[in-house]
Design an enzyme around this catalytic site. Structure first.
Site, PDB file in Angstrom:
ATOM      1  N   HIS A   1       0.831  -1.210   0.000  1.00  0.00           N
ATOM      2  CA  HIS A   1       0.000   0.000   0.000  1.00  0.00           C
ATOM      3  C   HIS A   1       0.859   1.251   0.000  1.00  0.00           C
ATOM      4  O   HIS A   1       1.896   1.304   0.656  1.00  0.00           O
ATOM      5  CB  HIS A   1      -0.954  -0.008   1.203  1.00  0.00           C
ATOM      6  CG  HIS A   1      -2.060  -0.991   1.035  1.00  0.00           C
ATOM      7  ND1 HIS A   1      -1.865  -2.347   1.168  1.00  0.00           N
ATOM      8  CD2 HIS A   1      -3.348  -0.829   0.692  1.00  0.00           C
ATOM      9  CE1 HIS A   1      -3.006  -2.968   0.933  1.00  0.00           C
ATOM     10  NE2 HIS A   1      -3.920  -2.069   0.638  1.00  0.00           N
TER      11      HIS A   1
ATOM     12  N   SER B   1      -6.385   3.476  -5.776  1.00  0.00           N
ATOM     13  CA  SER B   1      -5.795   4.290  -4.704  1.00  0.00           C
ATOM     14  C   SER B   1      -5.889   5.774  -5.016  1.00  0.00           C
ATOM     15  O   SER B   1      -6.185   6.586  -4.138  1.00  0.00           O
ATOM     16  CB  SER B   1      -4.331   3.903  -4.464  1.00  0.00           C
ATOM     17  OG  SER B   1      -4.253   2.667  -3.807  1.00  0.00           O
TER      18      SER B   1
ATOM     19  N   VAL C   1      -9.984   5.151   3.518  1.00  0.00           N
ATOM     20  CA  VAL C   1     -10.258   6.592   3.531  1.00  0.00           C
ATOM     21  C   VAL C   1     -11.710   6.955   3.197  1.00  0.00           C
ATOM     22  O   VAL C   1     -12.123   8.074   3.449  1.00  0.00           O
ATOM     23  CB  VAL C   1      -9.291   7.375   2.607  1.00  0.00           C
ATOM     24  CG1 VAL C   1      -7.854   7.213   3.083  1.00  0.00           C
ATOM     25  CG2 VAL C   1      -9.440   6.959   1.155  1.00  0.00           C
TER      26      VAL C   1
END
Length: 173
Positions: A73, A90, A129
């Protein structure tokens, strides 16, 4: 009620399955492959079932594989984002949380926290997120720096599973 996937895994070949689901877990197609190996009829045809099979693949993996998954990540608001080297998932997730609109001070704090977190734990800070903004992410970042490594390792994996769940749900729309 279970959400059905647009493409039903029970009706596709492995190469299509891998092309569709291999990126659900960041740079870790081995997880989709392990889920495919457990395919039995229609047992992977819902978001919940496929997510469960993928989660089980991670949980059954050795510690080193789990660490590699975490390390796959990117840093939040990090160098990869600045260079444009994020996966499309992402990039979209970070943009959705406003990380592309950081002030210079916020960006500097992300850099400082990324470095401190990696030094302490040996892997990047992971947070799903979606539903967050840069302020709540920074607050979580600061708070989680107080945890021990074992707790953060488990937290990172749980956040990764949450990210994967969001990505799979997006495919079922």
């Amino acid at each position: 009620m279970s959400a059905l996937l647009k493409i039903r895994p029970s009706q596709i070949e492995k190469d299509v399955f891998m092309a569709t689901y291999g990126g659900i877990y960041e740079h870790s197609p081995w997880i989709a492959d392990a889920a495919w190996q457990k395919k039995d009829g229609t047992n992977l045809d819902t978001v919940e079932a496929l997510h469960g099979a993928m989660r089980a693949a991670v949980e059954d993996a050795e510690e080193g594989s789990k660490l590699r998954l975490i390390c796959a990540h990117p840093d939040l608001a990090g160098k990869a984002a600045v260079r444009g080297d994020l996966t499309s998932e992402s990039r979209s997730e970070q943009k959705g949380a406003g990380l592309d609109a950081c002030t210079p001070d916020e960006f500097a704090e992300f850099q400082t926290l990324n470095k401190a977190y990696k030094q302490k734990f040996g892997f990047p800070f992971i947070i799903a997120v979606k539903g967050h903004d840069r302020h709540s992410i920074l607050a979580a970042f600061r708070a989680r720096l107080n945890n021990d490594r074992a707790r953060e390792f488990e937290t990172a994996l749980n956040q990764i599973h949450k990210i994967a769940g969001f990505r799979l749900a997006d495919l079922s729309l």
